[in-house]
Design a protein around this motif. Structure first.
Motif, PDB file in Angstrom:
ATOM      1  N   SER A   1      48.709 -81.336-139.807  1.00 20.14           N
ATOM      2  CA  SER A   1      48.180 -80.182-139.051  1.00 20.14           C
ATOM      3  C   SER A   1      48.822 -80.135-137.670  1.00 20.14           C
ATOM      4  O   SER A   1      49.269 -79.086-137.207  1.00 20.14           O
ATOM      5  CB  SER A   1      46.670 -80.286-138.845  1.00 20.14           C
ATOM      6  OG  SER A   1      46.033 -80.413-140.067  1.00 20.14           O
ATOM      7  N   LEU A   2      48.850 -81.304-137.013  1.00 20.92           N
ATOM      8  CA  LEU A   2      49.373 -81.353-135.643  1.00 20.92           C
ATOM      9  C   LEU A   2      50.874 -81.097-135.607  1.00 20.92           C
ATOM     10  O   LEU A   2      51.372 -80.329-134.781  1.00 20.92           O
ATOM     11  CB  LEU A   2      49.059 -82.714-135.004  1.00 20.92           C
ATOM     12  CG  LEU A   2      47.569 -83.007-134.809  1.00 20.92           C
ATOM     13  CD1 LEU A   2      47.342 -84.458-134.406  1.00 20.92           C
ATOM     14  CD2 LEU A   2      46.974 -82.068-133.747  1.00 20.92           C
TER      15      LEU A   2
ATOM     16  N   LYS B   1      44.028 -72.729-133.143  1.00 16.56           N
ATOM     17  CA  LYS B   1      43.347 -73.325-131.984  1.00 16.56           C
ATOM     18  C   LYS B   1      44.286 -73.408-130.784  1.00 16.56           C
ATOM     19  O   LYS B   1      43.861 -73.341-129.636  1.00 16.56           O
ATOM     20  CB  LYS B   1      42.867 -74.743-132.333  1.00 16.56           C
ATOM     21  CG  LYS B   1      41.635 -74.763-133.205  1.00 16.56           C
ATOM     22  CD  LYS B   1      41.174 -76.203-133.323  1.00 16.56           C
ATOM     23  CE  LYS B   1      40.134 -76.365-134.400  1.00 16.56           C
ATOM     24  NZ  LYS B   1      40.112 -77.742-134.919  1.00 16.56           N
ATOM     25  N   GLN B   2      45.564 -73.578-131.067  1.00 20.17           N
ATOM     26  CA  GLN B   2      46.547 -73.681-129.975  1.00 20.17           C
ATOM     27  C   GLN B   2      47.055 -72.309-129.533  1.00 20.17           C
ATOM     28  O   GLN B   2      48.026 -72.203-128.788  1.00 20.17           O
ATOM     29  CB  GLN B   2      47.729 -74.552-130.428  1.00 20.17           C
ATOM     30  CG  GLN B   2      47.343 -75.990-130.704  1.00 20.17           C
ATOM     31  CD  GLN B   2      48.541 -76.838-131.148  1.00 20.17           C
ATOM     32  OE1 GLN B   2      49.690 -76.428-131.020  1.00 20.17           O
ATOM     33  NE2 GLN B   2      48.258 -78.012-131.681  1.00 20.17           N
TER      34      GLN B   2
ATOM     35  N   LYS C   1      45.694 -84.785-141.327  1.00 19.72           N
ATOM     36  CA  LYS C   1      45.484 -84.467-139.898  1.00 19.72           C
ATOM     37  C   LYS C   1      46.811 -84.457-139.150  1.00 19.72           C
ATOM     38  O   LYS C   1      47.083 -83.575-138.333  1.00 19.72           O
ATOM     39  CB  LYS C   1      44.547 -85.507-139.254  1.00 19.72           C
ATOM     40  CG  LYS C   1      43.095 -85.214-139.550  1.00 19.72           C
ATOM     41  CD  LYS C   1      42.179 -86.173-138.800  1.00 19.72           C
ATOM     42  CE  LYS C   1      40.878 -86.321-139.561  1.00 19.72           C
ATOM     43  NZ  LYS C   1      40.348 -87.683-139.588  1.00 19.72           N
TER      44      LYS C   1
ATOM     45  N   GLU D   1      44.893 -75.428-136.937  1.00 13.66           N
ATOM     46  CA  GLU D   1      45.349 -76.103-135.712  1.00 13.66           C
ATOM     47  C   GLU D   1      46.217 -75.145-134.878  1.00 13.66           C
ATOM     48  O   GLU D   1      46.057 -75.051-133.659  1.00 13.66           O
ATOM     49  CB  GLU D   1      46.124 -77.378-136.091  1.00 13.66           C
ATOM     50  CG  GLU D   1      46.624 -78.181-134.903  1.00 13.66           C
ATOM     51  CD  GLU D   1      45.519 -78.642-133.938  1.00 13.66           C
ATOM     52  OE1 GLU D   1      44.403 -78.944-134.396  1.00 13.66           O
ATOM     53  OE2 GLU D   1      45.791 -78.675-132.707  1.00 13.66           O
TER      54      GLU D   1
END
Ligand code: RUB
Length: 329
Positions: free
Chosen positions: A114-115, A145-146, A111, A142
């Motif tokens: 991903s960020l 999504k951004q 996770k 990710e």
């Protein structure tokens, strides 16, 4: 000898037959198998016998596939707790605890990657990925999504077609995805802003071992000045490479490429199926780990700082993985 639990054998054959695949999933399944083995041990409650049993289970798991260091790294991490156990029950408990820790931390690592990785992709980018990597797909989803990704090219990844898993996952998340044959990479690369792939093993000099074809993708990217990012949790870094060990490249059955009938009909043709290759550090712009983004040349820092404990238990001088030594048998 204690028979191995059915579920442990199932996990081992699942990894060998690639029903469980991808270095991260393999590692988590390995931790789960060690935990199940410890919990279902029903032999004499003796520390030495228990250690022997766990070493055998560890060796069985390590024998399933040779290339991804995530697998032996997980076994070493979970079983090295046995070194300091002073009783059978303490030993069993420590295996279960470490296995649970590993699974939780490896999921958190993916996770975080991903960020961290998403931030390295600029708005309206086109990304290309190869094979199926949970870490790489995490970064791409990710970033999408951004609002940073407008299209993803996903290779088929012959002969096992892991690309099908990738584009199914991307499509499910709404990412506009285009499937291409592996051989179309150089043709398409000028459109691409970033290549994002995963890793099975990262060596101490920053070379990345990943699905066969990755080095060709990186070569095409280098020529086109397209950035190459590798998404890799720290347990994919190989302490063994610090002491000069080479990474074994797995060769699988030719029948993954052509049928047995075809092979029998063409006895003079040899069919080779190497399933991983090595991308040198010069072809990689950055490795995205859960600790941050590093240039491949800094791989050694991750190894020394984050896997230093593994070096201690492996013993610098002997090099080879010797589980008996690791559990102090
Ligand atoms: C899978 C593969 C993946 C890495 C990283 O090979 O090369 O890119 O394992 O994956 P195979 P992840 O299909 O032969 O196991 O990021 O999921 O760990």
């Amino acid at each position: 000898m204690n028979m191995y639990p059915e579920r442990v054998l199932e996990i081992a054959s699942g990894i060998r037959e690639m029903k469980i695949r991808g270095a991260g999933r393999i590692a988590r399944a390995t931790a789960e198998a060690l935990k199940i083995a410890a919990l279902s041990y029903n032999g004499v409650e003796d520390l030495v016998l228990f250690k022997k049993y766990m070493v055998e289970v560890g060796e069985l798991l390590i024998s399933t596939r040779p290339t991804a260091i995530s697998l032996p790294n997980t076994v070493v991490y979970v079983l090295s707790s046995l070194r300091n156990s002073s009783s059978f029950s303490e030993a069993r408990e420590s295996v279960v605890k470490r296995a649970d820790n590993f699974i939780r931390e490896s999921e958190e690592a993916t996770k975080r990657i991903s960020l961290i990785g998403a931030k390295r992709i600029k708005e309206n980018s086109i990304v290309l990925t190869h094979c199926h990597s949970t870490a790489a797909v995490g970064v791409i989803i990710e970033a999408y999504k951004q609002g940073r990704v407008v299209r993803v090219y996903s290779t088929e990844t012959r002969p096992f077609y892991q690309g099908r898993v990738t584009y199914t996952q991307l499509a499910k998340s709404g990412v506009p995805v285009v499937q291409i044959p592996d051989s179309a990479v150089r043709y398409i690369i000028n459109e691409v802003d970033y290549v994002v792939v995963g890793a099975d093993t990262v060596t101490s000099n920053g070379a990345v071992v990943n699905k066969i074809g990755t080095s060709q993708v990186a070569l095409a990217a280098k020529e086109a000045r397209t950035r190459v990012y590798v998404a890799a949790e720290s347990y994919k870094f190989s302490p063994l490479t610090l002491i000069g060990e080479l990474v074994t490249i797995e060769y699988r059955s030719p029948e993954e490429i052509v049928s047995r009938e075809w092979i029998e009909k063409h006895p003079r043709v040899k069919v080779l199926n190497p399933v991983f290759d090595v991308t040198p550090p010069e072809y990689i712009d950055a490795i995205i780990t859960e600790y941050g983004v590093i240039p491949p040349q800094a791989a050694v820092l991750i190894l020394v700082e984050k896997l230093g404990w593994a070096l201690d238990v492996l013993g610098y001088s002997e090099g080879k993985l010797d589980l008996k030594r690791i559990v102090a048998l």
